[in-house]
Design an enzyme around this catalytic site. Sequence first.
Site, PDB file in Angstrom:
ATOM      1  N   ASP A   1       0.883  -1.168   0.000  1.00 18.24           N
ATOM      2  CA  ASP A   1       0.000   0.000   0.000  1.00 18.24           C
ATOM      3  C   ASP A   1       0.918   1.213   0.000  1.00 18.24           C
ATOM      4  O   ASP A   1       1.564   1.516   1.011  1.00 18.24           O
ATOM      5  CB  ASP A   1      -0.890  -0.025   1.263  1.00 18.24           C
ATOM      6  CG  ASP A   1      -1.657   1.287   1.456  1.00 18.24           C
ATOM      7  OD1 ASP A   1      -1.629   2.157   0.556  1.00 18.24           O
ATOM      8  OD2 ASP A   1      -2.283   1.442   2.529  1.00 18.24           O
TER       9      ASP A   1
ATOM     10  N   LYS B   1       2.648  11.281  -3.304  1.00 19.28           N
ATOM     11  CA  LYS B   1       1.655  10.588  -4.127  1.00 19.28           C
ATOM     12  C   LYS B   1       0.771  11.575  -4.899  1.00 19.28           C
ATOM     13  O   LYS B   1       0.279  11.278  -5.982  1.00 19.28           O
ATOM     14  CB  LYS B   1       0.802   9.708  -3.215  1.00 19.28           C
ATOM     15  CG  LYS B   1      -0.139   8.753  -3.938  1.00 19.28           C
ATOM     16  CD  LYS B   1      -0.769   7.816  -2.929  1.00 19.28           C
ATOM     17  CE  LYS B   1      -1.801   6.906  -3.550  1.00 19.28           C
ATOM     18  NZ  LYS B   1      -2.378   5.990  -2.546  1.00 19.28           N
TER      19      LYS B   1
ATOM     20  N   GLU C   1      -7.228   0.359  -4.591  1.00 16.24           N
ATOM     21  CA  GLU C   1      -7.256   0.318  -3.127  1.00 16.24           C
ATOM     22  C   GLU C   1      -8.574  -0.215  -2.571  1.00 16.24           C
ATOM     23  O   GLU C   1      -8.566  -1.068  -1.685  1.00 16.24           O
ATOM     24  CB  GLU C   1      -6.942   1.711  -2.560  1.00 16.24           C
ATOM     25  CG  GLU C   1      -5.465   2.061  -2.742  1.00 16.24           C
ATOM     26  CD  GLU C   1      -5.142   3.527  -2.533  1.00 16.24           C
ATOM     27  OE1 GLU C   1      -6.030   4.287  -2.080  1.00 16.24           O
ATOM     28  OE2 GLU C   1      -3.997   3.910  -2.828  1.00 16.24           O
TER      29      GLU C   1
ATOM     30  N   ASP D   1     -12.970   5.347   2.468  1.00 17.44           N
ATOM     31  CA  ASP D   1     -11.537   5.435   2.790  1.00 17.44           C
ATOM     32  C   ASP D   1     -11.163   6.868   3.124  1.00 17.44           C
ATOM     33  O   ASP D   1     -11.072   7.725   2.249  1.00 17.44           O
ATOM     34  CB  ASP D   1     -10.717   4.926   1.594  1.00 17.44           C
ATOM     35  CG  ASP D   1      -9.203   4.925   1.865  1.00 17.44           C
ATOM     36  OD1 ASP D   1      -8.779   5.447   2.921  1.00 17.44           O
ATOM     37  OD2 ASP D   1      -8.459   4.402   1.020  1.00 17.44           O
TER      38      ASP D   1
HETATM   39  P1  ADP Z   1      -3.041   7.362   3.796  1.00 16.40           P
HETATM   40  O1  ADP Z   1      -3.994   6.413   3.208  1.00 16.40           O
HETATM   41  O2  ADP Z   1      -3.416   8.787   3.548  1.00 16.40           O
HETATM   42  O3  ADP Z   1      -1.618   7.089   3.482  1.00 16.40           O
HETATM   43  P2  ADP Z   1      -3.694   6.330   6.489  1.00 16.40           P
HETATM   44  O4  ADP Z   1      -4.802   5.478   6.075  1.00 16.40           O
HETATM   45  O5  ADP Z   1      -2.565   5.667   7.181  1.00 16.40           O
HETATM   46  O6  ADP Z   1      -3.091   7.240   5.383  1.00 16.40           O
HETATM   47  O7  ADP Z   1      -4.308   7.452   7.441  1.00 16.40           O
HETATM   48  C1  ADP Z   1      -3.527   8.409   8.037  1.00 16.40           C
HETATM   49  C2  ADP Z   1      -4.403   9.360   8.780  1.00 16.40           C
HETATM   50  O8  ADP Z   1      -5.098   8.628   9.793  1.00 16.40           O
HETATM   51  C3  ADP Z   1      -3.663  10.450   9.477  1.00 16.40           C
HETATM   52  O9  ADP Z   1      -4.327  11.679   9.277  1.00 16.40           O
HETATM   53  C4  ADP Z   1      -3.735  10.054  10.929  1.00 16.40           C
HETATM   54  O10 ADP Z   1      -3.730  11.170  11.775  1.00 16.40           O
HETATM   55  C5  ADP Z   1      -5.077   9.367  10.988  1.00 16.40           C
HETATM   56  N1  ADP Z   1      -5.167   8.466  12.130  1.00 16.40           N
HETATM   57  C6  ADP Z   1      -4.419   7.380  12.384  1.00 16.40           C
HETATM   58  N2  ADP Z   1      -4.793   6.800  13.542  1.00 16.40           N
HETATM   59  C7  ADP Z   1      -5.813   7.546  14.024  1.00 16.40           C
HETATM   60  C8  ADP Z   1      -6.627   7.476  15.201  1.00 16.40           C
HETATM   61  N3  ADP Z   1      -6.447   6.513  16.111  1.00 16.40           N
HETATM   62  N4  ADP Z   1      -7.589   8.412  15.374  1.00 16.40           N
HETATM   63  C9  ADP Z   1      -7.756   9.375  14.456  1.00 16.40           C
HETATM   64  N5  ADP Z   1      -7.027   9.503  13.341  1.00 16.40           N
HETATM   65  C10 ADP Z   1      -6.060   8.600  13.119  1.00 16.40           C
HETATM   66 MG    MG Z   2      -4.602   4.964   2.163  1.00 17.83          MG
END
Ligand code: ADP
Ligand code: MG
Length: 595
Positions: free
Chosen positions: A9, A71, A163, A186
């Site tokens: 991912d 990205k 995704e 998502d």
């Molecule tokens: P991406 O798909 O954008 O690469 P992710 O799916 O890993 O990213 O999501 C990242 C986001 O999720 C960040 O904004 C992070 O702050 C938020 N995040 C991660 N854990 C938590 C949580 N426990 N509560 C709220 N937000 C969260």
């Molecule tokens: Mg993502």
Amino acid sequence: MSEPILGIDLGTTNSAVGIVDSGFPILLANEDGRRITPSAVWIGKSGEVEVGSKALRRRAVEPERVVTSIKRLMGRRASEVGGNFPLTVSTGDDGLPLVLGRSPEEISAEILKEMKRIAEWRMEMPIRKAVITVPAYFHDAQRAATKRAGELAGLEVVRILNEPTAAALAYGLDKLSDHSRVAVYDLGGGTFDLTILEMQDGVFQVLATHGDTRLGGDDLDALLVRRIEERHSLGETSGAARIRLMEEAERAKRTLSEADETKILLPFFDGDRSIEERLSRAELETIAAPWIGRTLRHCRQALADADLKPADLDAVVLVGGSTRIPAVRREVAALFEREPDVSQHPDEAIALGAAIQSGVMSGALRKMVLLDVTPLSLGIETFGGLMNVLIPRNTTIPCKAGEMFTNAADGQTSMRVRVLQGEREMARDNWELGNFEVAFEPGPKGRARVGVQFKIDADGILEVLARDTATNNDTIVKLGNAAVNVDDEDVGRMVGESVEHAFDDMSERIFTEARLKAEELLPAVDAALSQGLALDDERSEIESAVADVKTALASGSAHPLKVAVQRLDHATEALAARLVEKAMDDALERKLSGD
Ligand code: ADP
Ligand code: MG
């Protein structure tokens, strides 16, 4: 063992890598013990690179040398980017964007190299192939750029996977029946999308996708920062101070997904002034409400695009780290009128699904596709080792088909029913699902009749019935759902082979059919000739046709044999008629003479 394939991912904010190990999809943790690695790349002045949390730590000192959210620039032209990127974007010779002198593909390649390195270190072996995920809305140039990034990282990209599809795989939704519909919500760090998928013939098709590439957890962090700035009259912060504020806001936000209250703490933030403030979940929810509302509008739009109501969906799944926020889950549940499936870690689901897909492709995971059609033809072996198809490939189940078979030899008392699956003309090239013996009343060759029926029920269970038509005795054998549950790849291989061997197979069938016919004709013709039933002018033609058949049989080639058998058949037509006549006369005579 087959060659391992990674599932990656490559996220805007975070990336993760998985693999199927000992039959199970797992994510591989980095040296910090984390299964998620920030998609951050530090590029030093002399070109050194660091990726992940090591890169993020450098942000406090050298914010201008740490690239995040690369990205967003993948597959785009510099002119499309404008000022919408935290770092300076310059334009390369080809009109493509450059950040710190590197292309988005090169920077993404650094993240992919890191994922590859983590996996090779954990698995203790070199790994060369990967499945990489992209958003459903990525267009061709963005997908191609992602693929090139993989290649730059030394990976052969065996598939670019959507995704939401990966997420659906992680949630096991590929087991849903055909035409099932799934919504994947998502909400990540910087992007949001809602995708509606429909299962069609064992694969997910995108029915609709809607979202905002500038809407994610970062925005909520920014809203919190604004609030802190206002409360403490900090003005608009920038540079390292802003980064410190953003990091603390994010930490507080995460804490509030579990706790009701947290404390924002920034010691010596402004000179010797420290910031300390309580923040409750309720307060965060007030700040977040309009932000969540924006995602809901996209959900409604996607539903409208697909012309669906919430009740038409079979599942709703949440992915992306921001869906850990309880208020997000609540609002999504209300809009879709159901509790979303949250059984997977939302920020790991996409990598896990990519690992599942890679496992299917490498063969490490034998994925069973349950279709409502027969993936391959079903039949039994008949005379001469031929495949006799009863239910052709792609027949909708439940279904039923039958055919009558006769004995191959005089006085035969039983026959073996070999149940076969496959697309090849010869029985031996297909797969045998099972076999059993049916007994029947003996009779002269071709006289005993056995009816064979195949029945596949809605669960894909194949039942084979064989009936001796003389006694009505049935033999019934259940063969499980192997008739329908076939490994995806095996189906592909079987169909591929049948195409590849189509000509050989067909000529083998023609030869076998002609040979069977010749084996019937030759002894009968011999007998007739020796009884002197042939007329002189017939005789030479028949003898020459017999010689032709024998030569063609010996040569083993299909077409000449078919022609020779036809010639013999034709030459003996009159003779055959006389034979029948004579047999009737003989019978009549026997009757008259009272025997
Ligand atoms: P991406 O798909 O954008 O690469 P992710 O799916 O890993 O990213 O999501 C990242 C986001 O999720 C960040 O904004 C992070 O702050 C938020 N995040 C991660 N854990 C938590 C949580 N426990 N509560 C709220 N937000 C969260
Ligand atoms: Mg993502």
